[in-house]
Design an enzyme around this catalytic site. Sequence first.
Site, short mmCIF file in Angstrom:
data_model
loop_
_atom_site.label_atom_id
_atom_site.label_comp_id
_atom_site.label_asym_id
_atom_site.label_seq_id
_atom_site.Cartn_x
_atom_site.Cartn_y
_atom_site.Cartn_z
N GLU A 144 20.59 -41.14 -28.34
CA GLU A 144 21.29 -40.06 -29.04
C GLU A 144 20.84 -39.94 -30.50
OE1 GLU A 144 25.46 -40.97 -28.25
OE2 GLU A 144 25.35 -39.79 -26.40
N ASP A 169 28.92 -42.37 -18.85
CA ASP A 169 29.55 -42.54 -20.16
C ASP A 169 31.07 -42.61 -20.10
OD1 ASP A 169 29.93 -42.71 -22.83
OD2 ASP A 169 29.14 -40.75 -23.34
N GLU A 224 38.54 -41.79 -25.28
CA GLU A 224 37.73 -40.59 -25.54
C GLU A 224 37.81 -39.58 -24.39
OE1 GLU A 224 33.60 -41.45 -26.27
OE2 GLU A 224 33.05 -39.34 -26.37
#
Length: 709
Positions: free
Chosen positions: A300, A374, A402
């Site tokens: 990323e 993820d 998240e």
Amino acid sequence: MKPLLLFLFFMQAIALKAEDGYRLWLRYDKIDDAALLQQYRSQIGSVSFENTSPTLSIAKKELLTGLEGLLNKKITGGKSINNRIVVLLKPKESGGKTTADYNPLGKEGFSILTIDKTKNIIVITANTDIGCLYGVFHFLRLLQTHQSIQNLNITSVPKIQNRILNHWDNLNRHVERGYAGLSIFNWHELPGYIDQRYIDYARANASIGINGTVLTNVNANALVLTKDYLQKVKALADVFRPYGLKVYLTARFSAPIEMGGLKTADPLNDSVRLWWKAKADEIYALIPDFGGFLVKANSEGQPGPQNYGRTHADGANMLADAVVPHGGIVMWRAFVYSNETPEDRFKQAYNEFKPLDGKFRKNVLLQVKNGPIDFQPREPFSPLFGAMPQTPLMMEYQITQEYFGQGTHLVYEAPLFKEVLDADTYASGKGSTVAKVIDGSLQNYSITGMAGVANIGNERNWTNHPFGQANWYAFGRLAWNHDLSSAQIADEWIRQTFGNEAKLVSTIKNMMLASREAVVNYMTPLGLAHIMGTGHHYGPAPWVSNAGRADWNPVYYHRADSFGIGFNRTATGSNALAQYAPEVQKQWNDSNTCDEKFLLWFHHVSWQHKMNSGRNLWNELCAKYQQGVDTVRWMQQQWSSLKNFVDEERFKQVQMFLTVQEKDAEWWRDACLLYFGTFSKMPLPINYEKPGHTLDYYKSLKFPFAPGN
Ligand code: BDP
């Protein structure tokens, strides 16, 4: 009112005072079962500590505070003959004092033994002072959860060596994916000001056996490696040390350029290697027990060894060489994927790291997220767990929510953690569970680890949602002993955090145990994944197709079309399944026999596909979304029934959050079904709740200030 009455009234008001949650599971309020209280009081008279050290002083204070609170009586520090708790380190000469066998206890384990039944003498003992502190916390947990303390014969040794929180905390106190306020680490005020919260944080971690903390975000800032910041890190390390909590930092791979003025960060370049060695020496001079580095590289947009044509092993080994003289470790993350690689993102970490098996230094752990993508509400276990017999793999879980409703949804994560630990990789035949891989027992690792991305912030109650505390707790307890069940851990946590009344415990436990599946159902049932809003990841957005890179788009993951939905990862598709052992492939490679929990992870299935329930896939999807909403409504009812069992502050807080959760669950259901319905072209089942809004309305929602982004 007479003064005395007024006084009593006032005292009662204090007694009913709401709880703000700051005390976590370490409340030590007076035992409210009169008979049990009487029994404990008669069993515990004094406490004696046979050795001294900063850690043992903490243990002593904890034991005295705990006992005095729980028993509501003064405990003497002297040596009464009867009813004594003795805390002692392994005696130099055993002298017949205890029957403890110290060999298996290692550096952190402890024993709690009743050594004299008639005099009622209990010994808490270990090879080290930190082992004694862990033993003290365990003993207090027995009382807090109303266990018998007669004839104790307990031995407890952690199954995983490095039990580590990962804080994704930036130096400016913004917490990436943090939903509980600012970072607890106030870098601006450090090192001069030591917030009491640092001490309470270390204590809470010690109480559940967490022994390491990475203070900084994996998306790292090299500034933390400068002299001034290292002084701040040292101040924290000094506070945490007596609690057995080591500090670690994230290492930004390009730091030699950014901080050191070098032209390159190539891991095979001598100046770069020397720079890191010198940096490590500098850190260890300040913090002799510094844990080591955690690194996110070539992931990323983060810099890494591949920028110089080197491998992940080259990068990890360079850092490992820098810390090894000091006993440090490197945790190198396997969370890598590239937009440019025309390959299913699911497969990329495996493709990258499998060829490097056995190429890492002995003090490197490869830190692998529990699933291949993820931290989704449900993922199959990462295929790497079954594929790297010569490299110690450590688990990375995400405690912060998240993808789990963030700061407002009640989700107990232990069932997710356990599902992965219990999964069988078949790496060395049947029974090669992920748990056995990461605890080192399968492949004889010399170092082992488990990391959890922290959900802690500076909110008064630490985690924003009062039930977020349970996930911090569960992570610590499972890292210590992954054989504990989700129900056992919930039971312990509830008793310590809310109370021991049977109805309270069973009601909350049932809610907690149902909560993870509820979220899976109202967000991503049947193996859907990654269909949330762009960037902030809050709420549903399965329609998004314009994110910065292909593999950030929900449409990349669900692949809905007029035929059906799901990602074909069989041999006729991306063939990600081939990364698993044949036995695992067999479980999942046929859409007619694949566990429906994982169906859309591995198959592109027709809307007409017949499910186990007899419904077609479309109707099943509708039913699952509805089931998720229904479970939240059921949780609301359950919680309401506890009005007289929970203090007002936490009762109301959870009640309000559950209302938010219900609305969010409906939103997820309606937005997803309206959208997927444009492909299935099938109506919602009869009697089904009608969506509150149009699809366009859901698409128009914006959250510019969603936290944690
Ligand atoms: C993703 C998060 C991102 C993290 C990344 C990681 O959205 O904020 O930086 O994981 O783990 O889940 O590196």
